[in-house]
Design a protein around this motif. Structure first.
Motif, PDB file in Angstrom:
ATOM      1  N   ALA A   7       0.999  -1.310   0.216  1.00 44.37           N
ATOM      2  CA  ALA A   7      -0.036   0.110  -0.068  1.00 44.37           C
ATOM      3  C   ALA A   7       0.832   1.147  -0.226  1.00 44.37           C
ATOM      4  O   ALA A   7       0.702   2.204  -0.862  1.00 44.37           O
ATOM      5  N   ALA A   8       1.979   1.387   0.753  1.00 46.25           N
ATOM      6  CA  ALA A   8       2.811   2.355   0.756  1.00 46.25           C
ATOM      7  C   ALA A   8       3.408   2.631  -0.516  1.00 46.25           C
ATOM      8  O   ALA A   8       3.668   3.728  -0.993  1.00 46.25           O
ATOM      9  N   ILE A   9       4.063   1.431  -1.160  1.00 37.41           N
ATOM     10  CA  ILE A   9       4.513   1.932  -2.591  1.00 37.41           C
ATOM     11  C   ILE A   9       3.574   2.420  -3.670  1.00 37.41           C
ATOM     12  O   ILE A   9       3.924   3.259  -4.216  1.00 37.41           O
ATOM     13  N   ILE A  10       2.320   1.889  -3.297  1.00 38.19           N
ATOM     14  CA  ILE A  10       1.262   2.328  -4.058  1.00 38.19           C
ATOM     15  C   ILE A  10       1.001   3.786  -4.079  1.00 38.19           C
ATOM     16  O   ILE A  10       0.803   4.666  -4.975  1.00 38.19           O
ATOM     17  N   ALA A  11       0.940   4.077  -2.697  1.00 32.40           N
ATOM     18  CA  ALA A  11       0.659   5.544  -2.264  1.00 32.40           C
ATOM     19  C   ALA A  11       1.608   6.317  -2.792  1.00 32.40           C
ATOM     20  O   ALA A  11       1.438   7.758  -3.149  1.00 32.40           O
ATOM     21  N   ALA A  12       2.984   6.003  -2.665  1.00 31.99           N
ATOM     22  CA  ALA A  12       4.081   6.859  -3.094  1.00 31.99           C
ATOM     23  C   ALA A  12       3.987   7.053  -4.497  1.00 31.99           C
ATOM     24  O   ALA A  12       4.083   8.204  -4.982  1.00 31.99           O
ATOM     25  N   ARG A  13       3.406   6.103  -5.089  1.00 32.43           N
ATOM     26  CA  ARG A  13       3.317   6.210  -6.688  1.00 32.43           C
ATOM     27  C   ARG A  13       2.339   7.342  -6.837  1.00 32.43           C
ATOM     28  O   ARG A  13       2.465   8.397  -7.961  1.00 32.43           O
ATOM     29  N   LEU A  14       1.192   7.261  -6.320  1.00 33.43           N
ATOM     30  CA  LEU A  14       0.174   8.212  -6.423  1.00 33.43           C
ATOM     31  C   LEU A  14       0.602   9.564  -6.264  1.00 33.43           C
ATOM     32  O   LEU A  14       0.167  10.513  -6.806  1.00 33.43           O
ATOM     33  N   GLU A  15       1.288   9.716  -5.071  1.00 33.73           N
ATOM     34  CA  GLU A  15       1.751  10.902  -4.703  1.00 33.73           C
ATOM     35  C   GLU A  15       2.733  11.675  -5.740  1.00 33.73           C
ATOM     36  O   GLU A  15       2.388  12.853  -6.272  1.00 33.73           O
ATOM     37  N   SER A  16       3.535  10.992  -6.290  1.00 34.04           N
ATOM     38  CA  SER A  16       4.416  11.452  -7.541  1.00 34.04           C
ATOM     39  C   SER A  16       3.609  11.717  -8.745  1.00 34.04           C
ATOM     40  O   SER A  16       3.951  12.488  -9.549  1.00 34.04           O
ATOM     41  N   LEU A  17       2.674  10.873  -8.841  1.00 35.35           N
ATOM     42  CA  LEU A  17       1.743  11.117 -10.073  1.00 35.35           C
ATOM     43  C   LEU A  17       1.031  12.403  -9.785  1.00 35.35           C
ATOM     44  O   LEU A  17       0.828  13.209 -10.785  1.00 35.35           O
ATOM     45  N   THR A  18       0.408  12.447  -8.717  1.00 34.32           N
ATOM     46  CA  THR A  18      -0.403  13.955  -8.493  1.00 34.32           C
ATOM     47  C   THR A  18       0.342  15.175  -8.656  1.00 34.32           C
ATOM     48  O   THR A  18       0.124  16.003  -9.592  1.00 34.32           O
ATOM     49  N   ALA A  19       1.790  15.168  -8.328  1.00 30.48           N
ATOM     50  CA  ALA A  19       2.688  16.203  -8.363  1.00 30.48           C
ATOM     51  C   ALA A  19       3.205  16.419  -9.916  1.00 30.48           C
ATOM     52  O   ALA A  19       3.053  17.554 -10.424  1.00 30.48           O
ATOM     53  N   ALA A  20       3.380  15.237 -10.616  1.00 32.86           N
ATOM     54  CA  ALA A  20       3.578  15.502 -12.143  1.00 32.86           C
ATOM     55  C   ALA A  20       2.380  15.819 -12.840  1.00 32.86           C
ATOM     56  O   ALA A  20       2.395  16.795 -13.558  1.00 32.86           O
ATOM     57  N   PHE A  21       1.049  15.599 -12.212  1.00 34.52           N
ATOM     58  CA  PHE A  21      -0.138  16.056 -12.920  1.00 34.52           C
ATOM     59  C   PHE A  21      -0.407  17.421 -12.705  1.00 34.52           C
ATOM     60  O   PHE A  21      -0.334  18.321 -13.808  1.00 34.52           O
TER      61      PHE A  21
END
Lengths: 410, 179
Positions: free
Chosen positions: B132-146
């Motif tokens: 879950a932490a890995i997926i959350a981190a990925r979502l976070e960087s995706l949001t920043a990129a977006f």
């Protein structure tokens, strides 16, 4: 909300309707320049009088700057700037080839002698003579100034630039003033009313009018309307109010006012509380005094079917909305009281031509201008299903905008 | 390779944070060691999810179809975990993974993972939390990129709009607001 805020509000509403980008609105609202000068004079008692004079020149793409000079303690930079833009829209609505300006001196003419007023005026002209002129900026009378002040301005300006009657309008008849200038605003109010009535298949004769304010505008409007058979059923001024459901005898009322300085105590009618005038029983209501008098509170109770704004900004935006909802037609200030600046334009033209027009000629030309402007505003309002006020602002913005683009070289 | 030796090698993989070598060993005990040559496809976008991967050596290119083209959306380095999203979401592979250079990869089978989950226990809870932490981190960087991308799009569009403002104004003054 102050009168200037209301004007800005109505401008913004029209600009939104036209979908004007923010920068375009800034372009149209920002004055070209505002000049602030020291006007120091020796008072009659030997003391020094320190005053400040202002001239805001808002826009000159349609012609030289044009607007009043106000002598009032509250005159300042903001004041001048807000009122200058109103002149730009007004000259554009009636399509006279002028821009907009406003200015004045922060002095109180009620406490000053004629000699002091003359000194302050001449000193002011010495300070601004190089930014005014027949092809540059043409001042006119406003609150606290009159034909005599305009004569001093012309006299002082002419010392610098040679004989120049066209540098100011609203001059005395004996010094290149124009026939019909004094009653021009009141006459324009009548013509504006007639234009609207004609569209509604009605006429002035027999209609009941209530007029707030019996100064230069209100008294001339009352006299001219009565001459056309209208019944002036109520009038008020700062001293009080009178009414007569059968119609007041206006020539006798004018004599009474000339004698007593107020409509109060006139025997040809019964006294009424002045604040009831706006909501009294009538067909047409003419606010011809102060700004901001038709408010959210009294707009509900107005009984007239038509409001003709002879004063500047008599209706607050909230009240305007209520009147619109109630189906009460409003002839907006920037059109209804533009007769004054229109005849100022005629005076300027006569001065440039060194020629004098007859009164009938001037009245015909004024009627023509008011009719043409009404045609444009009414046509746009009908086509777009908007109020006459919004249409008037859009017509003004459109004319100023097109000229501005050309002058910018676009 | 001995499970315990492998477990020590994998101790600093994000998926195994906070777990003892013994716990790691129970999870990777059943993992399949795979070798890929450069350019070889490890998993394909749209395929059903049958397990997830731990990259031990080499680099992996993550690619996503964009219309007719395929765009590289990430390059993975050793110790990266990939292909785990489908295990949680149940959707087919969201991207293709291709060996960018010769790679050594551990593949953990879907069935083995599900069995672990069924068994429960501290190690499994830790594993799922790490996932879950890995997926959350990925979502976070995706949001920043977006957010950055949105900002860039706005910026890229504005100058043009500003230029057009005057054109629009002029056009309207001679069409809709002509009188």
């Amino acid at each position: 909300m102050s009168a200037t805020d209301a004007t800005r509000w109505f401008f913004t509403r029209a600009a939104r309707r036209m979908d004007l980008a923010e920068r375009i609105q800034t372009l149209l609202l920002t004055p070209s320049r505002t000049v602030k000068v020291e006007v120091a004079i020796e008072l009659d008692n030997g003391e020094l009088g320190n005053f400040t004079g202002y001239r805001c020149q808002h826009a000159n793409d349609r012609g030289p700057y044009k607007g009043g000079l106000r002598y009032h303690p509250q005159v300042d930079e903001d004041h001048a700037e807000a009122l200058a833009s109103l002149m730009t829209w007004k000259t554009a609505v009636v399509d006279v080839p002028f821009g907009g300006a406003k200015g004045g001196i922060n002095c109180d003419p009620r406490t000053m002698s004629q000699k002091e007023l003359e000194r302050v005026t001449r000193r002011f002209v010495q300070q601004i003579h190089d930014i005014i002129g027949p092809q540059v900026d043409i001042p006119a009378p406003d609150m606290g100034t009159n034909a005599t002040v305009m004569a001093w301005i012309m006299s002082e300006y002419s010392k610098f630039h040679g004989f120049s009657p066209a540098v100011v309008t609203g001059k005395p008849l004996d010094l290149h003033g124009s026939a019909g200038r004094e009653e021009a605003t009141g006459r324009g109010v009548m013509y504006a009313t007639e234009e609207l009535l004609r569209r509604q298949g009605r006429q002035l004769a027999g209609l009941r009018f209530a007029i707030q304010g019996f100064g230069n505008v209100g008294s001339h409007a009352a006299r001219l309307l009565a001459e056309q058979g209208a019944r002036i059923v109520a009038v008020s001024d700062i001293g009080g109010a009178v009414r007569n459901p059968e119609g007041l005898d206006i020539p006798r009322l004018l004599e009474h006012v000339a004698r007593t300085r107020s409509v109060a105590g006139f025997e040809g009618g019964e006294p009424m509380p002045a604040d009831e005038l706006l909501v009294s029983e009538c067909d047409v209501l003419i606010p011809a005094a102060l700004g901001g008098v038709i408010t959210r509170e009294n707009a509900q109770h107005i009984r007239a079917g038509l409001v003709v704004e002879a004063a500047n900004a008599p209706t607050t935006p909230e009240a305007d909305e209520i009147l619109e909802k109630r189906g009460i037609v409003v002839l907006p200030d920037i059109y209804a009281n533009a007769g004054g600046v229109t005849v100022s334009y005629f005076e300027w033209v006569q001065n440039l031509q060194n020629f004098r027009w007859e009164l009938d000629d001037i009245n015909d030309k004024l009627r023509g201008r008011m009719a043409a402007a009404f045609e444009t505003i009414y046509g746009l309002a009908t086509r777009k299903k908007i109020s006459l006020r919004e249409a008037a602002y859009i017509v003004a913005i459109g004319r100023v905008g097109r000229a501005t683009l050309y002058m910018m070289g676009m | 390779m001995e499970p315990m030796e492998l477990a020590r090698q994998l101790a600093d993989v994000s998926l195994f944070q906070g777990m003892s070598p013994e716990q790691i060993a129970t999870i990777v005990g059943g993992a399949e060691r795979q070798h890929y040559a450069a350019g070889e496809v490890i998993c394909r976008e749209g395929d059903p999810v049958d397990g997830f991967y731990i990259l031990l050596e080499g680099r992996v290119s993550v690619r996503k179809a964009q219309g007719e083209r395929e765009a590289e959306v990430a390059v993975l380095s050793p110790k990266a975990v990939f292909g785990e999203m489908g295990l949680i979401g149940g959707k087919p592979r969201s991207a293709s993974c291709v060996a960018a250079e010769p790679c050594v990869i551990y593949r953990i089978d879907r069935a083995a993972f599900e069995e672990l989950c069924a068994r429960g226990g501290a190690a499994t809870v830790r594993l799922v939390l790490n996932l879950a932490a890995i997926i959350a981190a990925r979502l976070e960087s995706l949001t920043a990129a977006f957010a950055e991308l949105t900002e860039r799009v706005e910026h890229a569009r504005k100058p043009e709009d500003k230029v057009h403002e005057l054109d629009v104004f002029r056009d309207k003054l001679y069409t809709e607001w002509a009188f």
